[in-house]
Scaffold this motif. Structure first.
Motif, PDB file in Angstrom:
ATOM      1  N   LEU A 194      12.842  11.811  -2.409  1.00 12.75           N
ATOM      2  CA  LEU A 194      11.551  11.126  -2.572  1.00 12.75           C
ATOM      3  C   LEU A 194      11.669   9.758  -1.915  1.00 12.75           C
ATOM      4  CD1 LEU A 194      10.971  11.987  -6.340  1.00 12.75           C
ATOM      5  CD2 LEU A 194       9.952  13.149  -4.385  1.00 12.75           C
ATOM      6  N   THR A 195      10.815   9.499  -0.934  1.00 20.93           N
ATOM      7  CA  THR A 195      10.851   8.239  -0.189  1.00 20.93           C
ATOM      8  C   THR A 195       9.544   7.487  -0.415  1.00 20.93           C
ATOM      9  OG1 THR A 195      12.198   9.316   1.509  1.00 20.93           O
ATOM     10  CG2 THR A 195      11.248   7.185   2.059  1.00 20.93           C
ATOM     11  N   VAL A 196       9.657   6.264  -0.889  1.00 24.47           N
ATOM     12  CA  VAL A 196       8.472   5.412  -1.110  1.00 24.47           C
ATOM     13  C   VAL A 196       8.263   4.568   0.146  1.00 24.47           C
ATOM     14  CG1 VAL A 196       7.393   3.685  -2.592  1.00 24.47           C
ATOM     15  CG2 VAL A 196       8.975   5.366  -3.578  1.00 24.47           C
ATOM     16  N   VAL A 197       7.066   4.672   0.732  1.00 29.19           N
ATOM     17  CA  VAL A 197       6.749   4.030   2.011  1.00 29.19           C
ATOM     18  C   VAL A 197       5.572   3.087   1.824  1.00 29.19           C
ATOM     19  CG1 VAL A 197       6.255   4.440   4.452  1.00 29.19           C
ATOM     20  CG2 VAL A 197       7.519   6.148   3.139  1.00 29.19           C
ATOM     21  N   ASP A 198       5.629   1.979   2.537  1.00 29.87           N
ATOM     22  CA  ASP A 198       4.526   1.009   2.520  1.00 29.87           C
ATOM     23  C   ASP A 198       3.653   1.235   3.753  1.00 29.87           C
ATOM     24  OD1 ASP A 198       2.869  -1.104   2.035  1.00 29.87           O
ATOM     25  OD2 ASP A 198       4.284  -2.646   2.694  1.00 29.87           O
ATOM     26  N   PHE A 199       2.390   1.540   3.511  1.00 27.18           N
ATOM     27  CA  PHE A 199       1.443   1.787   4.605  1.00 27.18           C
ATOM     28  C   PHE A 199       1.075   0.474   5.290  1.00 27.18           C
ATOM     29  CE2 PHE A 199      -2.848   2.030   6.247  1.00 27.18           C
ATOM     30  CZ  PHE A 199      -2.848   3.216   6.958  1.00 27.18           C
TER      31      PHE A 199
ATOM     32  N   ASN B  17       0.865  -1.175   0.000  1.00 27.24           N
ATOM     33  CA  ASN B  17       0.000   0.000   0.000  1.00 27.24           C
ATOM     34  C   ASN B  17       0.912   1.238   0.000  1.00 27.24           C
ATOM     35  OD1 ASN B  17      -2.502  -1.558   0.335  1.00 27.24           O
ATOM     36  ND2 ASN B  17      -1.744  -1.923   2.399  1.00 27.24           N
ATOM     37  N   PRO B  18       1.515   1.569  -1.141  1.00 28.06           N
ATOM     38  CA  PRO B  18       2.587   2.575  -1.146  1.00 28.06           C
ATOM     39  C   PRO B  18       2.066   4.006  -1.194  1.00 28.06           C
ATOM     40  CG  PRO B  18       2.330   1.642  -3.322  1.00 28.06           C
ATOM     41  CD  PRO B  18       1.341   0.927  -2.454  1.00 28.06           C
ATOM     42  N   TYR B  19       2.882   4.885  -0.669  1.00 28.61           N
ATOM     43  CA  TYR B  19       2.729   6.330  -0.848  1.00 28.61           C
ATOM     44  C   TYR B  19       4.128   6.941  -0.840  1.00 28.61           C
ATOM     45  CZ  TYR B  19       3.327   6.802   4.245  1.00 28.61           C
ATOM     46  OH  TYR B  19       3.814   6.747   5.537  1.00 28.61           O
ATOM     47  N   VAL B  20       4.248   8.196  -1.255  1.00 26.73           N
ATOM     48  CA  VAL B  20       5.543   8.858  -1.432  1.00 26.73           C
ATOM     49  C   VAL B  20       5.596  10.107  -0.547  1.00 26.73           C
ATOM     50  CG1 VAL B  20       7.155   9.897  -3.074  1.00 26.73           C
ATOM     51  CG2 VAL B  20       5.660   8.027  -3.805  1.00 26.73           C
ATOM     52  N   LYS B  21       6.727  10.262   0.161  1.00 31.85           N
ATOM     53  CA  LYS B  21       6.995  11.465   0.942  1.00 31.85           C
ATOM     54  C   LYS B  21       8.041  12.296   0.198  1.00 31.85           C
ATOM     55  CE  LYS B  21       6.912  11.622   5.310  1.00 31.85           C
ATOM     56  NZ  LYS B  21       7.178  11.539   6.765  1.00 31.85           N
ATOM     57  N   ILE B  22       7.791  13.608   0.107  1.00 34.03           N
ATOM     58  CA  ILE B  22       8.659  14.520  -0.637  1.00 34.03           C
ATOM     59  C   ILE B  22       9.199  15.585   0.326  1.00 34.03           C
ATOM     60  CG2 ILE B  22       8.861  16.021  -2.660  1.00 34.03           C
ATOM     61  CD1 ILE B  22       5.677  14.163  -2.414  1.00 34.03           C
ATOM     62  N   CYS B  23      10.506  15.826   0.272  1.00 25.63           N
ATOM     63  CA  CYS B  23      11.104  16.887   1.075  1.00 25.63           C
ATOM     64  C   CYS B  23      12.346  17.401   0.357  1.00 25.63           C
ATOM     65  CB  CYS B  23      11.440  16.413   2.480  1.00 25.63           C
ATOM     66  SG  CYS B  23      12.751  15.188   2.581  1.00 25.63           S
ATOM     67  N   LEU B  24      12.784  18.593   0.757  1.00 29.75           N
ATOM     68  CA  LEU B  24      13.977  19.233   0.211  1.00 29.75           C
ATOM     69  C   LEU B  24      15.045  19.263   1.289  1.00 29.75           C
ATOM     70  CD1 LEU B  24      12.397  22.250  -1.732  1.00 29.75           C
ATOM     71  CD2 LEU B  24      13.178  20.070  -2.660  1.00 29.75           C
ATOM     72  N   LEU B  25      16.061  18.421   1.121  1.00 26.34           N
ATOM     73  CA  LEU B  25      17.133  18.370   2.116  1.00 26.34           C
ATOM     74  C   LEU B  25      17.920  19.675   2.117  1.00 26.34           C
ATOM     75  CD1 LEU B  25      18.464  14.742   1.490  1.00 26.34           C
ATOM     76  CD2 LEU B  25      16.858  15.522   3.240  1.00 26.34           C
ATOM     77  N   PRO B  26      18.432  20.123   3.283  1.00 25.27           N
ATOM     78  CA  PRO B  26      18.464  19.390   4.559  1.00 25.27           C
ATOM     79  C   PRO B  26      17.216  19.538   5.419  1.00 25.27           C
ATOM     80  CG  PRO B  26      19.681  21.425   4.773  1.00 25.27           C
ATOM     81  CD  PRO B  26      19.211  21.370   3.364  1.00 25.27           C
TER      82      PRO B  26
ATOM     83  N   GLY C 279      -1.186  10.499  -1.497  1.00 20.51           N
ATOM     84  CA  GLY C 279      -2.175   9.577  -0.951  1.00 20.51           C
ATOM     85  C   GLY C 279      -1.700   8.137  -1.042  1.00 20.51           C
ATOM     86  N   VAL C 280      -2.326   7.256  -0.291  1.00 17.74           N
ATOM     87  CA  VAL C 280      -1.960   5.839  -0.268  1.00 17.74           C
ATOM     88  C   VAL C 280      -2.710   5.108  -1.386  1.00 17.74           C
ATOM     89  CG1 VAL C 280      -1.923   3.738   1.127  1.00 17.74           C
ATOM     90  CG2 VAL C 280      -1.572   5.965   2.211  1.00 17.74           C
ATOM     91  N   LYS C 281      -1.979   4.318  -2.157  1.00 14.88           N
ATOM     92  CA  LYS C 281      -2.572   3.510  -3.227  1.00 14.88           C
ATOM     93  C   LYS C 281      -2.699   2.082  -2.730  1.00 14.88           C
ATOM     94  CE  LYS C 281      -2.649   7.102  -5.749  1.00 14.88           C
ATOM     95  NZ  LYS C 281      -3.945   7.768  -6.050  1.00 14.88           N
ATOM     96  N   ARG C 282      -3.885   1.556  -2.781  1.00 13.88           N
ATOM     97  CA  ARG C 282      -4.194   0.268  -2.177  1.00 13.88           C
ATOM     98  C   ARG C 282      -3.715  -0.901  -3.037  1.00 13.88           C
ATOM     99  NH1 ARG C 282      -8.303  -0.917   1.283  1.00 13.88           N
ATOM    100  NH2 ARG C 282      -9.161   0.766   2.547  1.00 13.88           N
ATOM    101  N   LYS C 283      -3.031  -1.856  -2.386  1.00 13.91           N
ATOM    102  CA  LYS C 283      -2.723  -3.180  -2.916  1.00 13.91           C
ATOM    103  C   LYS C 283      -2.234  -3.153  -4.364  1.00 13.91           C
ATOM    104  CE  LYS C 283      -5.992  -5.533   0.115  1.00 13.91           C
ATOM    105  NZ  LYS C 283      -7.145  -6.454   0.202  1.00 13.91           N
TER     106      LYS C 283
END
Length: 464
Positions: free
Chosen positions: A266-271, A218-227, A236-240
């Protein structure tokens, strides 16, 4: 001698000796002896003896001429006063002549040969330094125990990853690829990041460490500008699905020159609803390497991340104690980047505040529930009655929950501030509040897991 001396001075050179008619520096009678004193400054109050004798010699010869040269006003005065005036003028004139003759006869200053001064230590002895003997022998186990694994994680080998192509990274780690685009809007001064899709994501990992081939993420992506990782955004979370399509657009208000110094992460996370979310992989791209004004699209292979779990979020609190009233005031201001508990609409977070005296729960209060957001604003105040003598034994437990209508509320994170604080930041906030009575003290706090709080704080075990 007075008239003759003046005639000789006119006829002969002033540097010629009157006695022998030779140059002063050649004759023997004009050489200075040790008894003569060289005058280098103002005359002393008492005239030297050699100067008085010279004055007596010139006194008789110069008397007639000096009187004749006096002005008419001095010739009309009485003889006694005229005599005293002539004596003063005669002594001044003779003194001037003597000074001029001394200037001509003054020997030059001698040259002094000063040898260089050498500094040294007399009788210094060299000490022989012996190597110190180790008091403790180190075994190989003690040596390797000092290594810090985080310094040798995959993040520290970024240079090696930069040398690999996307195909080599994909075949090595097999974490999938991410499609995204960037462009800078010079008219409105913000950076546009568009997350398009991901492909070939790995299936989730079960608790025993083996891959569940039949399960889906159930992936979604977090976006940030380092540092700066605090002001991040997430899709949003995409199901299955292992090939999610996001098509979401985000903007970062940042100057153009500052944007070129940042790195897009860009970090791909599993919900996971029942545990902490797991990081699948990440993509980092320095914005200085791309043309931000022109923009572009990229397919990048995901690489492993040293951060296996996503942070639970942060909470901004304000504490204030009034000693005269015995009241402890707590302000819940806002929270940001809370852990998402609902795949469809984000989260419905609220905060529960519990006062613990020693190891006894005495009071419980909670904020309102904010719908469909992971960055809620509360701005709510609460007051607890705490006498000053009991303040040192008090603890405040802050727990963030996600509201759930169908089942029990979802735990997001917790911190404890007070006697049984859960860490150094919490203890520092409590200490600052005690030292600043009647003044509100604000501070951000990173939320912790329930297991971590129960392990370090007895007050966390007394609440539900």
């Amino acid at each position: 001698q007075g008239l003759l001396a003046r005639i000789s001075d006119l006829l002969l050179c002033r540097w010629t000796c009157r006695n022998c008619c030779q140059k002063c520096f050649d004759c023997s009678c004009c050489q200075t002896n040790e008894d003569e004193v060289e005058i280098l400054g103002p005359f002393p109050a008492q005239t030297p003896a050699w100067l008085i004798s010279s004055q007596n010699e010139d006194k008789d010869g110069d008397s007639d001429n000096t009187i004749s040269e006096l002005p008419p006003t001095l010739q009309d005065v009485s003889p006694d006063r005229r005599r005293s005036s002539s004596d003063a003028s005669r002594s001044t004139y003779s003194l001037t002549r003597r000074i001029s003759s001394l200037e001509s006869r003054r020997p030059s200053s001698p040259l002094i040969d000063i040898k260089p001064i050498e500094f040294g230590i007399i009788g210094a002895k060299k000490e022989i330094v012996q190597p110190t003997i180790l008091r403790k022998t180190y075994t190989p186990d003690d040596y390797f125990r000092k290594f810090e694994p985080r310094l040798y994680s995959l993040d520290s080998n970024s240079d090696d990853m930069d040398s690999l192509t996307d195909e080599e990274i994909l075949s090595k780690y097999q974490l999938g690829m991410l499609h995204f685009s960037t462009q800078y809007d010079l008219l409105h001064n913000y950076l546009i990041v568009r997350v398009i899709e991901a492909r070939d994501l790995p299936p989730p990992i079960s608790y025993d460490g083996s891959r569940q081939d039949m399960a889906h993420s159930n992936p979604y992506v977090k976006i940030c500008l380092l540092p700066d990782q605090k002001n991040s955004k997430q899709t949003g979370v995409k199901r299955k699905t292992q090939n999610p399509v996001f098509e979401e657009r985000y903007t970062f208000e940042i100057p153009f020159l500052e944007a070129q110094r940042r790195t897009l992460l860009l970090t791909v996370v599993d919900f996971d609803k029942f545990s902490r979310h797991c990081v699948i992989g990440k993509v980092s791209m320095p914005l200085s390497d791309v043309d931000l004004v022109k923009g572009g699209h990229w397919w990048k292979a995901l690489v492993p991340s040293s951060q296996n779990e996503v942070e639970l979020g942060e909470l901004l609190l304000s504490l204030n104690y009034l000693p005269s009233a015995g009241r402890l005031n707590v302000d819940i201001i806002r929270a940001k980047q809370l852990l998402q508990t609902d795949m469809s609409q984000g989260s419905d977070p609220f905060v529960k505040i519990q006062l613990v005296h020693g190891l006894k729960l005495t009071k419980t209060k909670k904020t309102s529930c904010m719908r469909g957001t992971i960055d809620p604003f509360y701005n709510e105040s609460f007051s607890f009655k705490v006498p000053q003598e009991e303040l040192e034994n008090a603890s405040l437990v802050f727990t963030v929950y996600g509201h759930n209508v169908k089942s029990s509320n979802d735990f997001i994170g917790r911190i404890v501030i007070g006697q049984y604080s859960t860490g150094a930041p919490e203890s520092n906030h409590w200490r600052r509040m005690l030292n600043a009575h009647r003044t509100a003290v604000e501070q951000w706090h990173s939320l912790r897991s329930r297991e971590e709080c129960d392990r370090v704080s007895p007050a966390s075990l007394e609440v539900t």
